[in-house]
Enzyme design. Structure first.
Site, PDB file in Angstrom:
ATOM      1  CE  LYS A 165      -2.420  -1.682   3.540  1.00  0.00           C
ATOM      2  NZ  LYS A 165      -2.243  -3.158   3.470  1.00  0.00           N
ATOM      3  CB  THR A 166       3.978   2.165   1.839  1.00  0.00           C
ATOM      4  OG1 THR A 166       3.365   1.949   3.106  1.00  0.00           O
ATOM      5  CG2 THR A 166       4.899   3.370   1.922  1.00  0.00           C
TER       6      THR A 166
ATOM      7  CG  ASP B  85       1.014   2.348   6.916  1.00  0.00           C
ATOM      8  OD1 ASP B  85      -0.015   1.784   6.506  1.00  0.00           O
ATOM      9  OD2 ASP B  85       2.062   1.745   7.195  1.00  0.00           O
TER      10      ASP B  85
ATOM     11  CB  THR C  95      -4.900  -3.946   8.211  1.00  0.00           C
ATOM     12  OG1 THR C  95      -4.884  -3.422   9.547  1.00  0.00           O
ATOM     13  CG2 THR C  95      -3.530  -3.769   7.574  1.00  0.00           C
TER      14      THR C  95
ATOM     15  NE  ARG D  47       5.998  -4.933   5.147  1.00  0.00           N
ATOM     16  CZ  ARG D  47       4.733  -4.558   5.252  1.00  0.00           C
ATOM     17  NH1 ARG D  47       3.869  -5.340   5.880  1.00  0.00           N
ATOM     18  NH2 ARG D  47       4.326  -3.422   4.738  1.00  0.00           N
TER      19      ARG D  47
END
Length: 444
Positions: free
Chosen positions: A66-67, A111, A140, A206
């Site tokens: 997302k970042t 975030d 999330t 990740r």
């Protein structure tokens, strides 16, 4: 003007491979094909109109980039990017400082935006309404529950999904060949190892990249400088899988819903699987036990009254033993509930009665069943004509217990499932007895 990328969270950037390999364009971003197509259209439309992009919320599990998407948007729009996160903002003054330092057209990436309280989320509204910045939030948690409605209504919500094993394998192959990853060194992995890492990552990019980095750094370095990763090393690195689970987040409710609906559908295998998913991820066994107790009456009820006894016993066993011993007791209860005949008659009875109770809060209790502990109450005819059922030959009376306005109302309607069929038969007998013994004045 030189574009800036600034972060206020010191943990947001590091030298791990998952950071150094971040793509700079949508074409290099792995996965989320539908989302990428949509974002490309939005970005091109905004650039053609020379307008700012709409405000965006990215919603999905952690580790999907997302970042990275926020950085790509800033690159495509050729604007500055400022990064912050919920945990990085501790004092009200810090929020104001960030917002006041923004320049026209900046992208503010927030975030874990669900970690901001209502007042902090409200602070974004003037900037969002004015359109002086582009707000991109990442969460999330379900935005419908965690984001203020005023802010949510001004943002486009994009849902990110876990990557497939194939997409993760592609990502890992890139990491092995990209100079920013391990392209500058020779790494040898046996066939199937990348697929093992991809399956282990369970959709999380990740986790996949960090696991690859761990196995490579722990591999055997040969005299020629190459690195060989033995299967034993890989197996050690992925021996303990951390399940995606937040006991206070949406996944918590998704899993308990899956358990509940599997038992309702009489599927013991699915029920045991979802039970194990919750317990192995760290769920409180007493919480699960309480849900099973509720299910025993809500979905089984009088079709098998033993279900409630077994579930209460399972709760007590969990209380006495705790984890991991109590897993078998919860499995006992879950399988019993799955195999038991089903009836929601008790649940429907209460919900129907509740509706009448809320709409008719002032209905008087019939005098005949009122308590009469004082002389005055007796003089007011409280309890007058009360019939004690135990004194009757059939243990039944024709006494009226519902208010006049609700006479003839039926809340509990038994099914023919399991033991409830006998309950239905008994209630039919009671109704027939009362019809035969009803006083003439009541027949209309």
């Amino acid at each position: 003007m030189e574009r800036r990328i600034i972060t206020t969270d010191v943990t947001a950037e590091d030298e791990r491979i998952e950071t150094t390999l971040r793509p700079q364009s949508l074409k290099d971003y792995v996965g989320q094909e539908k989302l990428k197509s949509t974002l490309k259209i939005y970005i091109e439309a905004a650039r053609n109109r020379n307008e700012a992009l709409d405000h965006v919320l990215f919603y999905g599990p952690p580790g999907l980039g997302k970042t990275t998407l926020a950085g790509i948007i800033a690159n495509e729009m050729e604007v500055n990017l400022k990064i912050t996160s919920g945990p990085a903002i501790e004092k009200p003054g810090e929020m104001a400082a960030i917002l006041n330092n923004l320049q026209e057209g900046d992208v503010l990436f927030v975030d874990e935006i669900h970690r901001f309280n209502k007042a902090q989320q409200d602070a974004f509204l003037p900037f969002v309404e004015k359109g002086s910045i582009i707000l991109i939030g990442a969460t999330t948690e379900n935005p419908s529950f965690e984001i203020n409605s005023a802010l949510l209504s001004r943002c486009k919500v994009f849902v990110l999904h876990g990557l497939s094993a194939g997409e993760l394998t592609e990502l890992l192959r890139r990491a092995l060949t990209d100079p920013r990853g391990f392209g500058g060194r020779r790494v040898e992995l046996a066939e199937g190892m990348l697929e093992m890492i991809a399956n282990f990552a369970n959709g999380d990019a990740r986790t996949a990249l960090n696991t690859l980095e761990m196995v490579v750094l722990n591999g055997d370095i040969l005299p020629d400088g190459s690195t060989v990763v033995p299967m034993e090393t890989l197996e050690q690195c992925i021996s303990k899988k951390s399940l995606l689970y937040d006991k206070h987040g949406e996944e918590h409710y998704n899993l308990i819903s899956a358990l509940h609906k599997s038992m309702r559908n009489s599927d013991p295998d699915a029920a045991v699987y979802w039970l194990a998913r919750m317990l192995e991820a760290g769920e409180d066994p007493l919480y699960v036990a309480r849900r099973l107790v509720r299910f025993a009456s809500e979905d089984v009820g009088l079709a098998d009254s033993r279900a409630l006894e077994i579930c209460v016993a399972a709760y007590q066993a969990c209380h006495f033993l705790g984890m991991p011993e109590c897993t078998v007791h919860l499995t006992h209860a879950a399988v019993y509930l799955s195999a038991a005949p089903k009836s929601n008659a008790l649940y429907k009875a209460y919900e129907t009665a509740k509706k009448d109770a809320l709409e008719m809060l002032d209905e008087p209790v019939p005098l005949v069943i009122r308590n009469a502990p004082t002389r005055l109450m007796k003089e007011l005819h409280y309890g007058e004509g009360y019939q004690y059922a135990h004194d009757a030959q059939d243990k039944l009376t024709d006494m009226q217990c519902l208010p006049d306005s609700l006479q003839g109302r039926h809340y509990y309607v038994p099914t023919e499932q399991g033991s409830e069929a006998r309950v239905a038969e008994r209630l039919a007998q009671i109704e027939a007895w009362r019809a035969a013994h009803r006083k003439p004045r009541e027949k209309e």
